[in-house]
Design an enzyme around this catalytic site. Structure first.
Site, mmCIF file in Angstrom:
data_model
loop_
_atom_site.group_PDB
_atom_site.id
_atom_site.type_symbol
_atom_site.label_atom_id
_atom_site.label_comp_id
_atom_site.label_asym_id
_atom_site.label_seq_id
_atom_site.Cartn_x
_atom_site.Cartn_y
_atom_site.Cartn_z
ATOM 1 N N TRP A 102 0.828 -1.219 0.000
ATOM 2 C CA TRP A 102 0.000 0.000 0.000
ATOM 3 C C TRP A 102 0.852 1.255 0.000
ATOM 4 O O TRP A 102 0.494 2.248 -0.633
ATOM 5 C CB TRP A 102 -1.031 -0.033 1.128
ATOM 6 C CG TRP A 102 -2.068 -1.068 0.805
ATOM 7 C CD1 TRP A 102 -2.217 -2.289 1.381
ATOM 8 C CD2 TRP A 102 -3.047 -0.998 -0.251
ATOM 9 N NE1 TRP A 102 -3.231 -2.978 0.759
ATOM 10 C CE2 TRP A 102 -3.766 -2.224 -0.235
ATOM 11 C CE3 TRP A 102 -3.389 -0.045 -1.206
ATOM 12 C CZ2 TRP A 102 -4.809 -2.504 -1.129
ATOM 13 C CZ3 TRP A 102 -4.426 -0.316 -2.102
ATOM 14 C CH2 TRP A 102 -5.117 -1.533 -2.058
ATOM 15 N N ASP A 167 -1.822 6.868 6.019
ATOM 16 C CA ASP A 167 -2.901 6.029 5.495
ATOM 17 C C ASP A 167 -3.237 5.035 6.609
ATOM 18 O O ASP A 167 -2.488 4.109 6.876
ATOM 19 C CB ASP A 167 -2.401 5.293 4.241
ATOM 20 C CG ASP A 167 -3.419 4.279 3.720
ATOM 21 O OD1 ASP A 167 -4.486 4.124 4.336
ATOM 22 O OD2 ASP A 167 -3.126 3.634 2.684
ATOM 23 N N LYS A 191 -12.924 -1.438 6.408
ATOM 24 C CA LYS A 191 -12.245 -2.433 7.254
ATOM 25 C C LYS A 191 -12.693 -2.261 8.698
ATOM 26 O O LYS A 191 -13.294 -3.149 9.275
ATOM 27 C CB LYS A 191 -10.734 -2.308 7.125
ATOM 28 C CG LYS A 191 -10.289 -2.562 5.692
ATOM 29 C CD LYS A 191 -8.936 -2.037 5.393
ATOM 30 C CE LYS A 191 -8.693 -1.916 3.913
ATOM 31 N NZ LYS A 191 -8.822 -3.176 3.174
HETATM 32 N N1 PMP Z 1 -4.576 1.629 1.874
HETATM 33 C C1 PMP Z 1 -4.620 0.488 2.570
HETATM 34 C C2 PMP Z 1 -3.681 0.303 3.728
HETATM 35 C C3 PMP Z 1 -5.540 -0.498 2.221
HETATM 36 O O1 PMP Z 1 -5.589 -1.651 2.916
HETATM 37 C C4 PMP Z 1 -6.416 -0.292 1.144
HETATM 38 C C5 PMP Z 1 -7.471 -1.303 0.742
HETATM 39 N N2 PMP Z 1 -7.180 -2.614 0.922
HETATM 40 C C6 PMP Z 1 -6.313 0.906 0.443
HETATM 41 C C7 PMP Z 1 -5.394 1.840 0.840
HETATM 42 C C8 PMP Z 1 -7.207 1.180 -0.730
HETATM 43 O O2 PMP Z 1 -8.480 1.418 -0.281
HETATM 44 P P1 PMP Z 1 -9.721 1.646 -1.251
HETATM 45 O O3 PMP Z 1 -10.027 0.351 -1.855
HETATM 46 O O4 PMP Z 1 -10.763 2.151 -0.296
HETATM 47 O O5 PMP Z 1 -9.330 2.667 -2.243
#
Ligand code: PMP
Length: 355
Positions: A102, A167, A191
């Site tokens: 990420w 994030d 989540k």
């Molecule tokens: N950052 C992290 C740490 C994530 O776990 C995720 C989704 N798994 C995201 C960003 C992306 O999130 P979204 O699908 O809501 O764009």
């Protein structure tokens, strides 16, 4: 009704009392004769829902008036672009810590707008802060507080001069934190606090008003703030359910209590993994995630069987992310201790039968 133990990384399991409340009010929200999905976002009813959600989030995280709170669309992924567009100001570079998938996605997007200085990289631990090579004129420092795929989590946050941007998609509201350490915190809802379709951004007000002139309105934090996150029609249903989860978290004892519970839950799994010669964690002890417990079976050929038989125990979605394989148990706030005990029981049985 038979609900399973759902260890999905996101969208993830929601608290049952919240789902029941949503179900009860689905056709008629508090005597309006309408569902929350059907009422205007400008109505008094929805404004009250939105304001209460913000107030509860502020109280859970002890967010001061120095910060604005935004409820936005586009998931956490859109924040990968909104952060640089809004925070770079007249600077040209930003610092990023790379702790896994990420972080890397955030870096890749930010590279569209700025020179990105990766201050440190690792994927099975958090690199030591004293080894970070911070830039001299960076607009901000970005971290991913919990790598959902790798299962690596910051246990404490760095003290840095540049605004710290995090994030927190997969660990927001999972423990008490000091919001005052951050310039921006962002998180997708799906989540730890709601359904997909919503992201929360917590931003220090002094960082507003710096968006690049070409920034589209929908990507401009200041415009969203001035419009109370209603520049256009917001995702009303996701916002409403998130509000119910915030209320549930308060009823459960707030983040002190939730944090203790989450440590207890993760410890049960890690203790079992560490005490066995059958399961193995690839993450450095002190940086292991309390939210996404990743592990492998020493005999990887057994993993398919492990996942298949798990379902007979009512344990679903334990497969690791497709990019890394292995097993991943995502155990966010709404995952009960009973579910953890069921998983531990299953892991002990599976080891006994297959070791
Ligand atoms: N950052 C992290 C740490 C994530 O776990 C995720 C989704 N798994 C995201 C960003 C992306 O999130 P979204 O699908 O809501 O764009």
């Amino acid at each position: 009704m038979s609900r399973v133990f759902n260890f999905s990384a996101g969208p993830a399991t929601l608290p049952l009392p919240v789902l029941e409340e949503v179900q009860a009010a689905l056709l008629d929200h508090e005597g309006t004769g309408m569902s929350v999905m059907e009422i205007s976002h400008r109505s008094d009813t929805f404004i009250e829902i939105a304001e209460q959600a913000e107030a509860d989030l502020r109280s859970l995280l002890k967010i001061s008036d120095e910060y604005g709170v935004l409820f936005l669309q586009g998931g956490a992924t859109l924040q990968f672009s909104m952060v640089p567009l809004n925070l770079l100001d007249d600077r040209h570079s930003a610092d990023y810590v790379n702790t896994g998938s990420w972080s890397q996605k955030a870096i890749k997007e930010a590279e569209n707008f700025a020179e990105i200085n990766v201050v440190a990289s690792a994927n099975n631990c958090i690199p030591k802060v004293q080894d970070w090579k911070l830039g001299k004129n960076s607009a901000y420092l970005h971290i991913c507080s919990n790598e959902t795929i790798g299962g690596v989590q910051f246990s404490e946050y760095p003290e840095v001069e540049a605004p710290l941007v995090a994030d927190m998609s997969s660990d927001i509201l999972s423990r008490p934190i000091d919001v005052n350490k951050f310039g921006v915190i962002y998180a997708g809802a799906q989540k730890n606090f709601g359904p997909a379709g919503l992201a929360v951004v917590i931003i220090r007000k002094e960082l507003l008003g710096k968006a690049r002139p070409e920034t589209p309105s929908m990507l401009n934090y200041t415009l969203h703030k001035n419009a109370d996150s209603m520049l256009n029609t917001p995702p009303v249903f996701a916002w409403y359910i998130s509000g119910l989860v915030f209320k549930w978290l308060k009823q459960e004892g707030g983040l002190e209590e939730i944090g203790k519970r989450n440590v207890r839950k993760a410890k049960k799994l890690y203790d079992l993994i560490d005490s066995s010669d059958f399961y193995k964690s690839g993450v450095k002890l002190e940086d292991r995630s309390m939210m996404n417990v990743t592990f492998t079976l020493l005999n990887q050929k057994l993993e398919r069987d492990f996942l298949k038989t798990a379902q007979e125990y009512g344990l679903f979605n334990l497969k690791g992310h497709r990019s890394v394989g292995g097993i991943r148990a995502s155990i966010y706030n709404a995952m009960s201790e009973k579910a953890i005990d069921a998983l531990v029981g299953y892991m002990v049985d599976f080891e006994r039968e297959n070791a």
